[in-house]
Each structure stands twice: as C-alpha cells, then as structure tokens.
Write a protein that holds these residues in place. Structure first.
Motif, mmCIF file in Angstrom:
data_model
loop_
_atom_site.group_PDB
_atom_site.id
_atom_site.type_symbol
_atom_site.label_atom_id
_atom_site.label_comp_id
_atom_site.label_asym_id
_atom_site.label_seq_id
_atom_site.Cartn_x
_atom_site.Cartn_y
_atom_site.Cartn_z
ATOM 1 N N GLU A 108 0.826 -1.211 0.000
ATOM 2 C CA GLU A 108 0.000 0.000 0.000
ATOM 3 C C GLU A 108 0.858 1.258 0.000
ATOM 4 N N LYS A 109 1.946 1.244 0.778
ATOM 5 C CA LYS A 109 2.811 2.424 0.840
ATOM 6 C C LYS A 109 3.511 2.656 -0.497
ATOM 7 N N ALA A 110 3.965 1.574 -1.124
ATOM 8 C CA ALA A 110 4.651 1.707 -2.408
ATOM 9 C C ALA A 110 3.722 2.317 -3.459
ATOM 10 N N GLN A 111 2.507 1.821 -3.531
ATOM 11 C CA GLN A 111 1.547 2.334 -4.517
ATOM 12 C C GLN A 111 1.170 3.776 -4.218
ATOM 13 N N SER A 112 0.992 4.092 -2.935
ATOM 14 C CA SER A 112 0.657 5.459 -2.542
ATOM 15 C C SER A 112 1.801 6.417 -2.857
ATOM 16 N N THR A 113 3.037 5.959 -2.631
ATOM 17 C CA THR A 113 4.209 6.792 -2.902
ATOM 18 C C THR A 113 4.335 7.090 -4.390
ATOM 19 N N ILE A 114 4.118 6.064 -5.209
ATOM 20 C CA ILE A 114 4.197 6.236 -6.663
ATOM 21 C C ILE A 114 3.135 7.227 -7.139
ATOM 22 N N GLU A 115 1.911 7.069 -6.638
ATOM 23 C CA GLU A 115 0.821 7.957 -7.053
ATOM 24 C C GLU A 115 1.100 9.405 -6.638
ATOM 25 N N THR A 116 1.576 9.601 -5.403
ATOM 26 C CA THR A 116 1.903 10.945 -4.916
ATOM 27 C C THR A 116 3.039 11.556 -5.723
ATOM 28 N N PHE A 117 4.029 10.721 -6.057
ATOM 29 C CA PHE A 117 5.181 11.193 -6.816
ATOM 30 C C PHE A 117 4.768 11.676 -8.204
ATOM 31 N N VAL A 118 3.937 10.894 -8.879
ATOM 32 C CA VAL A 118 3.491 11.267 -10.231
ATOM 33 C C VAL A 118 2.678 12.560 -10.191
ATOM 34 N N LYS A 119 1.811 12.685 -9.183
ATOM 35 C CA LYS A 119 0.972 13.878 -9.066
ATOM 36 C C LYS A 119 1.797 15.132 -8.776
ATOM 37 N N SER A 120 2.975 14.951 -8.158
ATOM 38 C CA SER A 120 3.807 16.095 -7.805
ATOM 39 C C SER A 120 4.635 16.607 -8.978
ATOM 40 N N LEU A 121 4.696 15.838 -10.059
ATOM 41 C CA LEU A 121 5.476 16.252 -11.221
ATOM 42 C C LEU A 121 4.795 17.400 -11.964
ATOM 43 N N ASP A 122 5.612 18.280 -12.510
ATOM 44 C CA ASP A 122 5.087 19.419 -13.274
ATOM 45 C C ASP A 122 4.852 18.975 -14.717
ATOM 46 N N LEU A 123 3.761 18.242 -14.901
ATOM 47 C CA LEU A 123 3.461 17.683 -16.225
ATOM 48 C C LEU A 123 2.731 18.690 -17.095
ATOM 49 N N LYS A 124 2.922 18.533 -18.390
ATOM 50 C CA LYS A 124 2.292 19.441 -19.347
ATOM 51 C C LYS A 124 0.786 19.266 -19.371
ATOM 52 N N ASP A 125 0.334 18.026 -19.204
ATOM 53 C CA ASP A 125 -1.090 17.721 -19.213
ATOM 54 C C ASP A 125 -1.477 17.008 -17.926
ATOM 55 N N GLU A 126 -2.772 16.947 -17.670
ATOM 56 C CA GLU A 126 -3.271 16.210 -16.514
ATOM 57 C C GLU A 126 -3.516 14.757 -16.910
ATOM 58 N N TYR A 127 -3.075 13.841 -16.025
ATOM 59 C CA TYR A 127 -3.209 12.421 -16.321
ATOM 60 C C TYR A 127 -3.981 11.711 -15.216
ATOM 61 N N LYS A 128 -4.676 10.647 -15.608
ATOM 62 C CA LYS A 128 -5.290 9.739 -14.651
ATOM 63 C C LYS A 128 -4.272 8.627 -14.380
ATOM 64 N N ILE A 129 -4.137 8.234 -13.117
ATOM 65 C CA ILE A 129 -3.144 7.222 -12.734
ATOM 66 C C ILE A 129 -3.845 5.927 -12.360
ATOM 67 N N GLU A 130 -3.448 4.838 -12.999
ATOM 68 C CA GLU A 130 -3.976 3.512 -12.677
ATOM 69 C C GLU A 130 -2.825 2.609 -12.264
ATOM 70 N N ILE A 131 -2.893 2.076 -11.027
ATOM 71 C CA ILE A 131 -1.832 1.219 -10.501
ATOM 72 C C ILE A 131 -2.404 -0.173 -10.255
ATOM 73 N N THR A 132 -1.783 -1.173 -10.854
ATOM 74 C CA THR A 132 -2.207 -2.547 -10.691
ATOM 75 C C THR A 132 -0.987 -3.417 -10.377
ATOM 76 N N GLU A 133 -1.253 -4.636 -9.904
ATOM 77 C CA GLU A 133 -0.163 -5.552 -9.567
ATOM 78 C C GLU A 133 0.202 -6.419 -10.774
ATOM 79 N N LEU A 134 1.496 -6.661 -10.919
ATOM 80 C CA LEU A 134 1.961 -7.568 -11.967
ATOM 81 C C LEU A 134 1.516 -8.984 -11.674
ATOM 82 N N GLN A 135 1.071 -9.666 -12.675
ATOM 83 C CA GLN A 135 0.641 -11.054 -12.502
ATOM 84 C C GLN A 135 1.751 -12.013 -12.881
#
Length: 204
Positions: A177-204
């Motif tokens: 949970e912490k790893a996924q939350s950290t990744i999502e927070t990190f991506v949202k903190s980037l100064d991106l040109k466009d707004e993106y939706k973030i989808e995080i799933t587990e590798l099978q």
C-alpha cells in the motif's frame, strides 16, 4: 506654430504605436517562453526511470528486539544421549525492510492515462545488529559443546521465524500500500504538461 504642434502630435502617435508593438511582441514571447521552468513532456521511459529512483521511499522498515532459546541434545541412532544437552538464550535487535522491487515496475502512458504495474511486496533485507547480541544461560557441556555453527544456524532459524511473524501481522500488505501510494503521490507532484489519470495494478 501650428506646424510644430502637428509634428509633436505625429511624434506622440508614433511613440504610442511603438509601445503597442513592443507590448504585443512581449506578449507572444511570453506565450512561447513562459517564465519559470517549462512543464515536463512525459514519456513512458522517462517516468519509469523517475519512479525507480524512489525505491527507498517505497519501503517499510520494521525494527524489533527478540529473545530466543537454542537447545540441542546429541543422538545415537535416533536415541537422545543423556547428559549431552546444550543450550543458550540470546537477545538481539533486528531490522526488516519490506517493499517492492522498483526495477521491474512497468509504466505505460496511453492517452491521458498513466498505467503503472508493480510487483508484489516482499522482504528486501533482514539484518541483526551484532553489537546488540547478548547471550544468557549458556551451558558448558563437555560432551556436546556449543559451536559457532550453532550460533549461525540459530540466527538463520530466528530470522525465518521473525519474517513469518511480520508477514502474518500484515507487513507486506502495508509495504504494498505504501509503495503504490508513494508512486501515485510522486506522479501527481510532477510538473506535467497535461493532466493524467493514474492507474496502478499488480503484476501477474
């Protein structure tokens, strides 16, 4: 006199035109080169590299103090030999780190969606602080003496027990949970040109 006034008016008009032209030029330059840093144009490879750099932030650390008892008795063809029991009790401090292997995280940008696939959390390291080790009630049996091998094997067994305990207590779930939350927070903190939706799933 009227001629001088006309010249003055014409010069004022020219100055106004020049000011307007300069203002228009600065306006368009500002559009092309906005102040500050340019927003990042994100690619899958670039984002993947940046996510992999946050590995330490995506881990959970569990510190503990434990005490365990070692006991062994010599055997002969399956029979325990009397008066050959050896034992000791050890107290020690340990540290377990759990998280995900960031090097295998998969990132793909599709349209306005960032797809991130992460592996399942696992124990990344487990260390025992050698300086914290204390030995109690160590037997002195001349028929079955305590050896370095006994200490080493006992340490291995204790590590396995502690790892099983923390898994049962939900350490890996917390790390996931912490790893996924950290990744999502990190991506949202980037100064991106466009707004993106973030989808995080587990590798099978």
């Amino acid at each position: 006199m009227a001629k001088d006034k006309k010249i003055h008016i014409n010069q004022t008009f020219k100055n106004i035109i020049i000011i307007i032209v300069i203002a228009v030029v600065f306006f368009f330059v500002g559009k092309v080169w906005p102040s500050g840093e340019d927003p990042t144009v994100m690619t899958s490879d670039l984002l993947s590299q940046q996510i992999q750099s946050i590995s330490e932030l995506a881990t959970v650390e569990y510190n503990y103090t434990n005490m365990g008892k070692f006991e062994n008795q010599a055997t002969f063809y399956g029979w325990k030999v009397p008066f050959t029991t050896k034992s000791f009790i050890i107290s020690y401090d340990g540290k377990i780190k759990a998280g995900i292997d960031m090097s295998v995280v998969e990132v793909k940008i599709s349209g306005k969606t960032i797809h991130v696939k992460v592996p399942q959390a696992k124990i990344l390291s487990h260390e025992i602080d050698e300086k914290s080790i204390e030995v109690f009630d160590e037997t002195k049996n001349i028929f079955n003496q305590i050896s370095i091998t006994d200490y080493n094997q006992f340490a291995i067994d204790q590590k396995d027990k502690m790892e099983s305990n923390v898994k049962e207590k939900g350490l890996l779930k917390e790390a996931q949970e912490k790893a996924q939350s950290t990744i999502e927070t990190f991506v949202k903190s980037l100064d991106l040109k466009d707004e993106y939706k973030i989808e995080i799933t587990e590798l099978q």
